[in-house]
Write a protein that holds these residues in place. Sequence first.
Motif, PDB file in Angstrom:
ATOM      1  N   LEU A  72       0.814  -1.053   0.054  1.00 43.09           N
ATOM      2  CA  LEU A  72      -0.190  -0.016  -0.070  1.00 43.09           C
ATOM      3  C   LEU A  72       0.968   1.079  -0.057  1.00 43.09           C
ATOM      4  O   LEU A  72       0.633   2.231  -0.663  1.00 43.09           O
ATOM      5  N   THR A  76       0.443   3.939  -4.565  1.00 47.02           N
ATOM      6  CA  THR A  76      -0.976   4.362  -4.358  1.00 47.02           C
ATOM      7  C   THR A  76      -1.762   4.208  -5.919  1.00 47.02           C
ATOM      8  O   THR A  76      -3.059   4.209  -5.655  1.00 47.02           O
ATOM      9  N   PHE A  80      -4.483  -0.119  -3.387  1.00 48.20           N
ATOM     10  CA  PHE A  80      -5.390   0.341  -2.309  1.00 48.20           C
ATOM     11  C   PHE A  80      -6.169  -0.667  -1.536  1.00 48.20           C
ATOM     12  O   PHE A  80      -5.839  -1.885  -1.785  1.00 48.20           O
ATOM     13  N   GLU A  82      -9.779  -0.712   1.422  1.00 51.34           N
ATOM     14  CA  GLU A  82     -11.147  -0.043   2.044  1.00 51.34           C
ATOM     15  C   GLU A  82     -11.363  -0.889   3.086  1.00 51.34           C
ATOM     16  O   GLU A  82     -10.766  -1.821   3.580  1.00 51.34           O
TER      17      GLU A  82
END
Length: 128
Positions: A72, A76, A80, A82
């Motif tokens: 990560l 970027t 990514f 969530e």
Amino acid sequence: MADQADVRRIALALPETREAEDHFGFSVTNKGKQKGFAWAWNERVEPKKPRVPRPTVVAVRVANQSEKELLLASDTEKFFTEAHYNGFPAVLVRLPAIDVDELAELIIDAWRSQAPRALVQSYDERRA
């Protein structure tokens, strides 16, 4: 630039890999269970509505949280996550942003993290 066809080709070239029948995903059998290592990301487009598969993004298992954090932080544009994946060892990969060789390395590492040790060892010996 990679796409789902590249994911499929790379994943299915790995020993004992299966493609899911009902969605875009790949797994390997370990101790009698299917262990997923790469699958299409399902995006929450609208709150309280079902998630929608996104063909330009795949989720890929990683060995641990440290590896996830390194990926990560490294780029970027490519990687990514969530909230749904918080605490889970997987990164989301934007296929248009990654080249096929790097994608192959990620998928092979993902397979290694889920496959039985003996199968990984046999695979490594054949490649040496």
